[in-house]
Write a protein that holds these residues in place. Structure first.
Motif, PDB file in Angstrom:
ATOM      1  N   THR A 145       2.813 -10.202   0.114  1.00 22.76           N
ATOM      2  CA  THR A 145       1.898  -9.975   1.110  1.00 22.76           C
ATOM      3  C   THR A 145       2.697  -8.254   1.227  1.00 22.76           C
ATOM      4  O   THR A 145       1.673  -7.138   1.207  1.00 22.76           O
TER       5      THR A 145
ATOM      6  N   LYS B 201       0.407  -6.068  -0.921  1.00 23.27           N
ATOM      7  CA  LYS B 201      -0.825  -5.847   0.749  1.00 23.27           C
ATOM      8  C   LYS B 201       0.200  -4.509   0.978  1.00 23.27           C
ATOM      9  O   LYS B 201      -0.976  -3.747   1.208  1.00 23.27           O
ATOM     10  N   VAL B 202       0.750  -4.639   1.676  1.00 23.05           N
ATOM     11  CA  VAL B 202       1.213  -3.655   3.290  1.00 23.05           C
ATOM     12  C   VAL B 202       1.576  -2.805   2.285  1.00 23.05           C
ATOM     13  O   VAL B 202       1.148  -1.418   3.081  1.00 23.05           O
TER      14      VAL B 202
ATOM     15  N   ILE C 137       6.278  -1.533  10.659  1.00 25.61           N
ATOM     16  CA  ILE C 137       6.396  -3.182  10.129  1.00 25.61           C
ATOM     17  C   ILE C 137       7.697  -3.420   8.986  1.00 25.61           C
ATOM     18  O   ILE C 137       7.883  -2.396   8.173  1.00 25.61           O
TER      19      ILE C 137
ATOM     20  N   VAL D   1       9.279  -6.105   6.516  1.00 28.26           N
ATOM     21  CA  VAL D   1       8.252  -7.458   5.165  1.00 28.26           C
ATOM     22  C   VAL D   1      10.436  -7.528   4.549  1.00 28.26           C
ATOM     23  O   VAL D   1      10.564  -6.511   4.303  1.00 28.26           O
TER      24      VAL D   1
ATOM     25  N   LEU E  19       6.565  -9.153   9.901  1.00 27.50           N
ATOM     26  CA  LEU E  19       5.401 -10.055   9.684  1.00 27.50           C
ATOM     27  C   LEU E  19       6.101 -11.538   8.826  1.00 27.50           C
ATOM     28  O   LEU E  19       6.675 -11.397   8.514  1.00 27.50           O
TER      29      LEU E  19
ATOM     30  N   GLY F 109       5.545 -12.045   5.298  1.00 29.84           N
ATOM     31  CA  GLY F 109       6.026 -10.842   4.639  1.00 29.84           C
ATOM     32  C   GLY F 109       7.498 -11.357   4.500  1.00 29.84           C
ATOM     33  O   GLY F 109       8.181  -9.902   4.626  1.00 29.84           O
TER      34      GLY F 109
ATOM     35  N   THR G  96       0.949 -11.438  11.807  1.00 30.07           N
ATOM     36  CA  THR G  96       0.649 -11.370   9.912  1.00 30.07           C
ATOM     37  C   THR G  96       0.027 -10.515   9.380  1.00 30.07           C
ATOM     38  O   THR G  96      -0.413  -8.777  10.292  1.00 30.07           O
ATOM     39  N   SER G  97       0.860  -9.902   8.501  1.00 24.03           N
ATOM     40  CA  SER G  97      -0.164  -8.773   7.574  1.00 24.03           C
ATOM     41  C   SER G  97      -1.831  -8.595   7.724  1.00 24.03           C
ATOM     42  O   SER G  97      -1.835  -7.202   7.546  1.00 24.03           O
ATOM     43  N   GLU G  98      -2.342  -9.187   7.866  1.00 20.57           N
ATOM     44  CA  GLU G  98      -4.071  -9.303   8.167  1.00 20.57           C
ATOM     45  C   GLU G  98      -3.886  -8.208   9.723  1.00 20.57           C
ATOM     46  O   GLU G  98      -4.582  -7.120   9.710  1.00 20.57           O
TER      47      GLU G  98
ATOM     48  N   ILE H  81      -2.821  -4.850   9.373  1.00 21.26           N
ATOM     49  CA  ILE H  81      -3.610  -4.122   8.640  1.00 21.26           C
ATOM     50  C   ILE H  81      -4.754  -3.504  10.302  1.00 21.26           C
ATOM     51  O   ILE H  81      -5.097  -2.077   9.759  1.00 21.26           O
TER      52      ILE H  81
ATOM     53  N   THR I 184      -3.785 -14.025   0.749  1.00 22.56           N
ATOM     54  CA  THR I 184      -4.002 -14.474   1.585  1.00 22.56           C
ATOM     55  C   THR I 184      -3.755 -16.108   2.266  1.00 22.56           C
ATOM     56  O   THR I 184      -2.829 -16.026   3.683  1.00 22.56           O
TER      57      THR I 184
END
Length: 224
Positions: A39, A42-43, A130, A132, A157, A160, A185-187, A190, A216
């Motif tokens: 995660t 991805k972030v 944000i 994590v 997150l 995360g 959440t990460s998605e 984003i 994910t």
């Protein structure tokens, strides 16, 4: 009638990413550590696409090691642009809100052309942070509480963050919700960073989301 089109509206005004103490020595101690790292990666990839400031800390690096190598390339400034990667700050406090990170955050605002960065008690305009990292009930919690106390918004997150003991995570997230942090959440975050499919980075972000969709799903099933 006017032929002008409305510019896309981004939902966040001053987004930044905080990466808290994701170090090698924790790898075998933290519950689902590798999932949390996915995660974070991805972030950070999204941060490069969206050109966000990134702040990273380590906890007592001499004993606990550097940030994990999986994130090293993503925490390296890119000559062609990308995220504003700040030098990692080593600390002994159980919070990322140390003077060096606070100064970096104020510098982010000045670099964006805000001459009022020193106002509001030295805090500047509120950032949307944000967050994590680890551990959810210690350094993540204390970082979030300090950021909230200093007027910033915090987005923790859930996919995360983690802790040595799995049971600590839910307790920590419930407390942070009650304290005023947003647990998401990460998605979700984003897409919130974009706010509109008309933003110039939309295709790149959608590509990232599709590329990492299987990861994910696996991370969400493991960590949540």
């Amino acid at each position: 009638m006017s032929s002008q089109t409305t510019a896309p509206q981004r939902r966040f005004k001053r987004p930044v990413v905080f990466v808290c103490d994701i170090q090698d020595k924790f790898r075998t101690a933290i519950w689902n550590f590798d999932k949390m790292v996915l995660t974070a990666a991805k972030v950070l990839r999204a941060a490069h696409i969206l050109r966000l400031p990134v702040h990273t800390t380590t906890q007592n690096r001499a004993r606990l090691g550097d940030t994990v190598p999986e994130l090293a390339a993503l925490l390296t400034p890119r000559p062609e642009g990308g995220a504003l990667i700040h030098p990692s700050v080593d600390k002994t406090r159980f919070s990322m809100w140390v003077p060096e990170v606070a100064a970096q955050l104020a510098g982010d605002e000045r670099s964006n052309g805000n001459d009022n960065a020193g106002e509001n008690g030295g805090r500047g305009a509120p950032a949307e942070v944000i967050l994590v990292g680890i551990e959810s009930h210690i350094c993540v919690t204390q970082t979030a509480l300090d950021l909230l106390a200093n007027g910033h918004k915090v987005y923790v997150l859930a996919d995360g963050v983690s802790s040595c003991n799995r049971e600590e995570v839910g307790v920590a997230l419930a407390r942070l919700r009650a304290e005023g942090a947003t647990v998401t959440t990460s998605e979700s975050v984003i897409y919130e960073l974009m706010g509109d499919a008309k933003v110039s980075e939309f295709k790149q972000i959608v590509g990232l989301v599709k590329e990492t969709s299987a990861q994910t799903r696996d991370v969400l099933q493991s960590l949540l």
